[in-house]
Design a protein around this motif. Structure first.
Motif, PDB file in Angstrom:
ATOM      1  N   TRP A  28      20.578  75.579  24.233  1.00 28.56           N
ATOM      2  CA  TRP A  28      22.039  75.714  24.373  1.00 28.56           C
ATOM      3  C   TRP A  28      22.409  74.860  25.580  1.00 28.56           C
ATOM      4  O   TRP A  28      22.249  75.270  26.722  1.00 28.56           O
ATOM      5  N   GLN A  84      20.094  76.260  28.384  1.00 30.25           N
ATOM      6  CA  GLN A  84      19.943  77.707  28.298  1.00 30.25           C
ATOM      7  C   GLN A  84      19.155  78.072  27.051  1.00 30.25           C
ATOM      8  O   GLN A  84      19.326  77.445  26.006  1.00 30.25           O
ATOM      9  N   VAL A  86      18.702  81.040  24.197  1.00 23.26           N
ATOM     10  CA  VAL A  86      19.721  81.917  23.620  1.00 23.26           C
ATOM     11  C   VAL A  86      19.152  83.301  23.354  1.00 23.26           C
ATOM     12  O   VAL A  86      18.309  83.480  22.466  1.00 23.26           O
ATOM     13  N   SER A  87      19.600  84.285  24.105  1.00 19.44           N
ATOM     14  CA  SER A  87      19.245  85.675  23.843  1.00 19.44           C
ATOM     15  C   SER A  87      20.094  86.198  22.689  1.00 19.44           C
ATOM     16  O   SER A  87      21.170  85.660  22.396  1.00 19.44           O
ATOM     17  N   HIS A  90      23.765  86.686  23.056  1.00 16.48           N
ATOM     18  CA  HIS A  90      24.616  85.499  23.108  1.00 16.48           C
ATOM     19  C   HIS A  90      24.639  84.723  21.790  1.00 16.48           C
ATOM     20  O   HIS A  90      25.195  83.630  21.724  1.00 16.48           O
ATOM     21  N   ARG A 125      26.580  76.419  34.202  1.00 13.01           N
ATOM     22  CA  ARG A 125      25.640  77.113  33.328  1.00 13.01           C
ATOM     23  C   ARG A 125      26.301  78.357  32.745  1.00 13.01           C
ATOM     24  O   ARG A 125      27.308  78.841  33.275  1.00 13.01           O
ATOM     25  N   ALA A 129      23.047  84.159  31.061  1.00  9.23           N
ATOM     26  CA  ALA A 129      21.922  83.672  30.259  1.00  9.23           C
ATOM     27  C   ALA A 129      20.617  84.144  30.884  1.00  9.23           C
ATOM     28  O   ALA A 129      20.440  84.097  32.105  1.00  9.23           O
ATOM     29  N   THR A 132      17.648  79.817  32.171  1.00 10.61           N
ATOM     30  CA  THR A 132      18.428  78.592  32.309  1.00 10.61           C
ATOM     31  C   THR A 132      17.608  77.561  33.071  1.00 10.61           C
ATOM     32  O   THR A 132      16.971  77.882  34.072  1.00 10.61           O
TER      33      THR A 132
END
Length: 202
Positions: A28, A84, A86-87, A90, A125, A129, A132
Motif C-alpha cells: 500500500w 504499508q 495491509v492489515s 484496513h 504514511r 498501519a 510501514t
C-alpha cells in the motif's frame, strides 16, 4: 491442463499468473508529487528482494492508455516512497484507494484515510498501519526493455514502524496479531492467521 503462455493475450496471462502465484502481499504505497499532492495506491506485484541493502520491489503497471500512474510519477519526481502492509482492519480502505482518480487528486483526502508525517521522508504514511517502511528510491527500471508496459521500483528501506500490538513476548512479529491481507486471483483475498510451522533440515 497445459497453458502455452507464448500464445496468450496479455490479459489472459495476467489472469493465470494472478490466480496461481498466491497469496501475494500487498504494497500500500504512499507517495508525494513535487507539487506536494499525496497519493495512496495498492500493488500486489510486490516483494522483498534484498536484505543488504534492505530493498523492496514494487511493480507499477502503466494505465491502459499507456500513461503513467501517479505513484510512478511521484517516485520519479521525489525519489521517495512509503510502503504499508495491509492489515485486515484496513482492507476496505485499501480497496477504496485503488479507484482510478484524476491526476493530482489525493486518495488520502478522497477516501478519508488518516495520515501522519514520516520521519525520514517527506511522504505521509497511513495512520494506524501495523507495518510501514519509509523508503528512498534506489532504481526505477522500465520493463520489458523494449516497449515497456510497467516499471519496477526498487525501494531501499530507511526506517520501519511496527506497531507494538503485533509483537509477541519476545519482541518478534506474531502473524496472528499482524493479520495481514494477501491477494489471490479475481476479487479474492486471504489473511495470514491460518499458519503452520516446519523446522528446516540442517
Amino acid at each position: 491442463m497445459r497453458i502455452d503462455f507464448t500464445q496468450l493475450a496479455a490479459l489472459d496471462a495476467y489472469r493465470w499468473l494472478a490466480s496461481t502465484v498466491t497469496p501475494r502481499p500487498i504494497a500500500w504505497v504512499s507517495s508525494r508529487s513535487a507539487a506536494g499532492v499525496s497519493n495512496l495506491a495498492p500493488f500486489s506485484f510486490f516483494q522483498v528482494i534484498s536484505d543488504e541493502p534492505p530493498t523492496l520491489l514494487v511493480n507499477v503497471n502503466h494505465h491502459p492508455d499507456g500513461s503513467l500512474k501517479d505513484t510512478l510519477r511521484n517516485a520519479q519526481e521525489t525519489g521517495e516512497l512509503v510502503i504499508q502492509l495491509v492489515s485486515f482492519e484496513h482492507a476496505e480502505a485499501m480497496n477504496a484507494s485503488s479507484a482510478i482518480l484524476e491526476h493530482g487528486v489525493s486518495e488520502f483526502e478522497h477516501c478519508g484515510i488518516a495520515s501522519v508525517a514520516s520521519e525520514r521522508v517527506a511522504v505521509p504514511r497511513v495512520s494506524g498501519a501495523a507495518v510501514t517502511f519509509e523508503c528512498k528510491v534506489s532504481q526505477i527500471q522500465p520493463f520489458p526493455q523494449h516497449n515497456p508496459n510497467c516499471n519496477l521500483i526498487f525501494a531501499q528501506v530507511l526506517l520501519a514502524h511496527i506497531d507494538d500490538a503485533v509483537l509477541n513476548e519476545k519482541g518478534r512479529v506474531d502473524p496472528h496479531k499482524l493479520d495481514i491481507v494477501g491477494r489471490l486471483g479475481g476479487m479474492s483475498y486471504t489473511r495470514t492467521r491460518d499458519t503452520f510451522e516446519m523446522i528446516r533440515p540442517t
